[in-house]
Design an enzyme around this catalytic site. Structure first.
Site, PDB file in Angstrom:
ATOM      1  N   HIS A  57       0.818  -1.227   0.000  1.00 40.89           N
ATOM      2  CA  HIS A  57       0.000   0.000   0.000  1.00 40.89           C
ATOM      3  C   HIS A  57       0.849   1.273   0.000  1.00 40.89           C
ATOM      4  O   HIS A  57       0.399   2.332   0.436  1.00 40.89           O
ATOM      5  CB  HIS A  57      -0.938  -0.016   1.212  1.00 40.89           C
TER       6      HIS A  57
ATOM      7  N   HIS B 218      -2.155   4.382   9.725  1.00 41.60           N
ATOM      8  CA  HIS B 218      -0.808   4.857  10.055  1.00 41.60           C
ATOM      9  C   HIS B 218      -0.840   6.172  10.832  1.00 41.60           C
ATOM     10  O   HIS B 218       0.137   6.917  10.844  1.00 41.60           O
ATOM     11  CB  HIS B 218       0.016   5.074   8.785  1.00 41.60           C
TER      12      HIS B 218
ATOM     13  N   HIS C 203      10.033  -4.118   4.736  1.00 42.30           N
ATOM     14  CA  HIS C 203      10.530  -2.738   4.686  1.00 42.30           C
ATOM     15  C   HIS C 203      10.782  -2.211   6.093  1.00 42.30           C
ATOM     16  O   HIS C 203      10.169  -2.652   7.053  1.00 42.30           O
ATOM     17  CB  HIS C 203       9.617  -1.786   3.916  1.00 42.30           C
TER      18      HIS C 203
ATOM     19  N   GLU D 150       3.832  -5.494   8.828  1.00 41.40           N
ATOM     20  CA  GLU D 150       2.494  -5.344   8.207  1.00 41.40           C
ATOM     21  C   GLU D 150       2.028  -6.638   7.531  1.00 41.40           C
ATOM     22  O   GLU D 150       0.839  -6.840   7.321  1.00 41.40           O
ATOM     23  CB  GLU D 150       2.512  -4.211   7.171  1.00 41.40           C
TER      24      GLU D 150
HETATM   25  C1  DHB Z   1       6.317   3.130   2.543  1.00 40.17           C
HETATM   26  C2  DHB Z   1       5.736   1.884   2.827  1.00 40.17           C
HETATM   27  C3  DHB Z   1       4.627   1.819   3.683  1.00 40.17           C
HETATM   28  O1  DHB Z   1       4.016   0.636   4.031  1.00 40.17           O
HETATM   29  C4  DHB Z   1       4.084   2.964   4.235  1.00 40.17           C
HETATM   30  O2  DHB Z   1       2.998   2.853   5.023  1.00 40.17           O
HETATM   31  C5  DHB Z   1       4.663   4.191   3.967  1.00 40.17           C
HETATM   32  C6  DHB Z   1       5.782   4.279   3.112  1.00 40.17           C
HETATM   33  C7  DHB Z   1       7.490   3.239   1.614  1.00 40.17           C
HETATM   34  O3  DHB Z   1       8.125   2.241   1.250  1.00 40.17           O
HETATM   35  O4  DHB Z   1       7.770   4.375   1.178  1.00 40.17           O
HETATM   36 FE    FE Z   2       2.517   0.964   5.662  1.00 39.69          FE
END
Ligand code: DHB
Ligand code: FE
Length: 280
Positions: free
Chosen positions: A12, A59, A193, A240
């Site tokens: 997302h 978030h 991530h 997540e």
């Molecule tokens: C990014 C990934 C995410 O899941 C998020 O909520 C905000 C930013 C990213 O990789 O930039």
């Molecule tokens: Fe996210």
């Protein structure tokens, strides 16, 4: 009776929303990523769902760190998006189905999942990016939506196994709704991530690919990982991925893989799309 036809996973990342708003789909950075979504869009046209239950994490738009429910379900007839600081334009209102939501909440609570019920809920990029990926080409959203928010932000978080169990309870809840409705579940977020700290930029492609494989026929493998293990391997925001297990738990034990697409990196994230259809 309500019927679950299948489910899908998708990342997302807000940058996807910016790319869609800027019409960047065919630029070198984005083309392969967006091309991977065409089969998912075609599948949605084929199965033609009435309602999407969208499992995502907020978030900080609707819930903030001082006030975060572990599991929350939208119980409204409409949901708005709002500016959360990523430069994304607010989307059109999403139509909900409060009656169906209350049925789900009641069934889940009877099954010992003590949901927070939200009669007002702003939905953030965790919700609007997946919706835009599937349906931004249409003049209006073609499905009703029910947001199901999982806390993946403020520790302590629910475990992966609890998320799988929530999905299984969600299946019981959906299938006991007496009205006719074709339901698709979106499990969003992930994949690996980390956006902060010393390991900012961390991605683990092997783990992402293993999750995409295992979630199909062996979701218990993912459910057996502790949150600290997932964070160690996949990064702080890689947690997540536990939301994918809610979607998987809601589907039958046997599912057919309709489509699978992995692209890395998108912004700072490994991005995974998996479309699963319930086998009879
Ligand atoms: C990014 C990934 C995410 O899941 C998020 O909520 C905000 C930013 C990213 O990789 O930039
Ligand atoms: Fe996210």
């Amino acid at each position: 009776m309500a019927k679950i036809v299948g489910g899908l996973t998708t990342s997302h990342i807000p940058a996807i929303g910016l790319a869609m708003a800027g019409g960047l789909e065919n630029t070198p950075y984005w083309k392969r990523f967006f091309d991977g979504y065409e089969p998912a869009k075609e599948w949605l046209v084929k199965v033609d769902p009435d309602i999407v239950i969208l499992v995502y994490n907020d978030h900080g738009l609707n819930f903030f760190l001082d006030n975060i429910p572990t599991f929350a379900i939208g119980c409204a007839d409409q949901y708005e998006n709002a500016d959360e600081g990523w430069g994304l334009q607010a989307t059109a209102t999403f139509t909900g189905d409060a009656e169906f939501s209350w049925h789900l909440a009641e069934s889940l609570i009877r099954q010992d999942f003590d949901m927070t019920t939200c009669q007002e809920m702003l939905v953030d990029h965790g919700f609007i990016v997946p919706m835009g990926l599937m349906w931004r080409h249409l003049p209006e959203w073609p499905v009703k939506t029910i947001p199901l928010a999982i806390n993946t932000l403020q520790h302590p978080l629910p475990s992966a196994s609890r998320c799988l169990a929530l999905g299984r309870a969600l299946r019981v809840a959906i299938e006991s709704y007496p009205e006719d409705a074709k339901v698709v579940i979106f499990g969003t977020g992930g994949m690996s991530h980390q956006l902060q700290g010393e390991r900012a930029g961390h991605i683990d492609v092997d783990f992402d690919l293993k999750c995409m494989e295992k979630i199909v026929d062996d979701p218990e493998w993912m459910a057996g990982l502790s949150n600290s293990k997932i964070i160690e391997i996949a990064g702080s925001e890689g947690i997540e991925i536990i939301m994918w297990l809610v979607m998987r738990g809601a589907l039958n034990d046997n599912v057919k893989v309709v489509h699978k697409h992995y692209h890395v990196p998108v912004s700072n994230t490994g991005s995974g799309l998996l479309v699963l259809e319930n086998s009879a």
